[in-house]
Design an enzyme around this catalytic site. Structure first.
Site, PDB file in Angstrom:
ATOM      1  CD  GLU A 116       4.897  -1.923   6.614  1.00 14.94           C
ATOM      2  OE1 GLU A 116       5.664  -1.247   6.186  1.00 14.94           O
ATOM      3  OE2 GLU A 116       5.358  -2.482   5.642  1.00 14.94           O
ATOM      4  CG  HIS A 139       1.135  -1.952   2.499  1.00 20.37           C
ATOM      5  ND1 HIS A 139       1.832  -1.169   0.628  1.00 20.37           N
ATOM      6  CD2 HIS A 139       1.671  -2.419   2.728  1.00 20.37           C
ATOM      7  CE1 HIS A 139       1.817  -2.171   0.882  1.00 20.37           C
ATOM      8  NE2 HIS A 139       2.182  -3.186   1.427  1.00 20.37           N
ATOM      9  CG  HIS A 141       1.184  -7.019  -1.291  1.00 18.58           C
ATOM     10  ND1 HIS A 141       1.478  -7.477  -0.176  1.00 18.58           N
ATOM     11  CD2 HIS A 141       1.769  -5.751  -0.408  1.00 18.58           C
ATOM     12  CE1 HIS A 141       2.169  -7.729   0.605  1.00 18.58           C
ATOM     13  NE2 HIS A 141       1.835  -6.292   1.055  1.00 18.58           N
ATOM     14  CD  GLU A 169     -12.360   5.392 -14.066  1.00 20.28           C
ATOM     15  OE1 GLU A 169     -12.512   4.210 -13.509  1.00 20.28           O
ATOM     16  OE2 GLU A 169     -13.021   5.994 -13.251  1.00 20.28           O
ATOM     17  CG  HIS A 210       6.376  -4.090  -0.946  1.00 17.45           C
ATOM     18  ND1 HIS A 210       7.086  -4.071   0.499  1.00 17.45           N
ATOM     19  CD2 HIS A 210       4.982  -4.501  -0.544  1.00 17.45           C
ATOM     20  CE1 HIS A 210       6.399  -4.749   1.674  1.00 17.45           C
ATOM     21  NE2 HIS A 210       4.607  -4.791   1.103  1.00 17.45           N
TER      22      HIS A 210
HETATM   23  O1  2HA Z   1       1.143  -6.583   6.646  1.00 18.07           O
HETATM   24  O2  2HA Z   1       2.344  -5.868   3.646  1.00 18.07           O
HETATM   25  O3  2HA Z   1       4.229  -4.852   4.141  1.00 18.07           O
HETATM   26  C1  2HA Z   1       2.725  -7.428   5.615  1.00 18.07           C
HETATM   27  C2  2HA Z   1       2.447  -6.410   4.506  1.00 18.07           C
HETATM   28  C3  2HA Z   1       4.006  -5.799   4.799  1.00 18.07           C
HETATM   29 ZN    ZN Z   2       2.898  -5.103   2.182  1.00 20.23          ZN
END
Ligand code: 2HA
Ligand code: ZN
Length: 270
Positions: A116, A139, A141, A169, A210
């Site tokens: 990414e 980033h 999940h 908050e 995602h």
């Molecule tokens: O690196 O999260 O979006 C693995 C991920 C790809």
């Molecule tokens: Zn990801």
């Protein structure tokens, strides 16, 4: 030259990746982080003329030429960063209008930066233009934010308002709201460009089905931003199927704006 493993930016990155793994946000190789570093601090730990490898980036990022980043590696597991930082992390300097990255440290098994990387670097460009103190793109999940993208409209105003209503908050922590991208193929320049575009107006960008991107001045602040949004999404997933009896009203949100000297995103409150 000081030991790079004692550098505050490496120590903090290790702590953050372990903490994110512990939160369940980064299963397997999920998630990635990039941290903009000052050349002066890199020089305390590394000979910045000793380039180990040059890695093509596949995009252009002229505004980032000469800048240094500590970045998690592609295919690497957040749970393993603390055990082997030099394998799972790398420090790169962008050159040649951002078309190439010079590896100065890390990725010791021959690896490279996260898949990414385009979304990270394009997001850094966008956030630096808004706030020169922005140093982090993160980033991951988180389960509840992801779950929410299956059952809630992806309309950004509606999505933001729902999160704001879930914890008092929230509007204080992210008055700029949450932007949302529909499902797109990850790891591409296209999703990178789309994410960066969304980063012009908010520090949180949800990737439907995602995960989420966060941006901030340091790792703690960015972690806290995602943590707060994920907490709100958790409340939402607990109550979404139940009759709603109470909420935080727009009038109360306006009180929060005044009390905490924040301004909600234009047009997002009635
Ligand atoms: O690196 O999260 O979006 C693995 C991920 C790809
Ligand atoms: Zn990801």
């Amino acid at each position: 030259m000081k030991d790079i493993l004692t550098a505050p930016f490496v120590v903090e990155m290790v702590r953050t990746t372990s903490n994110m793994y512990a939160h369940g946000w980064d299963e397997r190789n999920g998630g990635n982080i990039s941290l903009l570093l000052e050349e002066s601090s890199v020089k305390e730990y590394l000979d910045i003329t000793a380039v180990k490898r040059t890695i093509p980036t596949g995009f252009e990022a002229p505004a980032l030429e000469g800048k240094y980043f500590l970045v998690t590696g592609t295919g690497k597991y957040f749970k393993n960063v603390e055990v082997a930082p030099a394998v799972n992390l790398g420090i790169v300097r962008l050159i040649n209008q951002g078309r190439d990255a010079e590896l100065l440290w890390g990725y010791e098994d021959g690896g490279q930066f996260t898949s990414e990387f385009p979304a990270h670097m394009m997001s850094h460009m966008a956030r630096l233009a808004v706030d020169p103190k922005n140093h982090v793109v993160m980033h991951c999940h988180p389960a509840n934010l992801l779950a929410m993208t299956y059952v809630h409209t992806l309309d950004e105003r509606a999505f933001t308002r729902t999160l704001w209503q879930m914890c008092t908050e929230c509007i204080v922590v992210f008055p700029d709201g949450v932007n949302v991208l529909p499902w797109m193929l990850c790891g591409t320049n296209e999703i990178g460009e789309a994410t960066a575009e969304k980063m012009n107006t908010a520090r949180l960008v949800v990737w439907a089905q995602h995960g989420i991107y966060g941006a901030g001045k340091d790792l703690d602040e960015t972690f806290g931003l995602i943590e707060t949004a994920e907490k709100a999404a958790e409340i939402y997933m607990k109550i979404a199927h139940l009759p709603l009896v109470n909420t935080i009203t727009d009038e109360q949100m306006h009180q929060l704006e005044g009390r905490f000297s924040v301004k909600a995103r234009e047009g997002y409150l009635d």
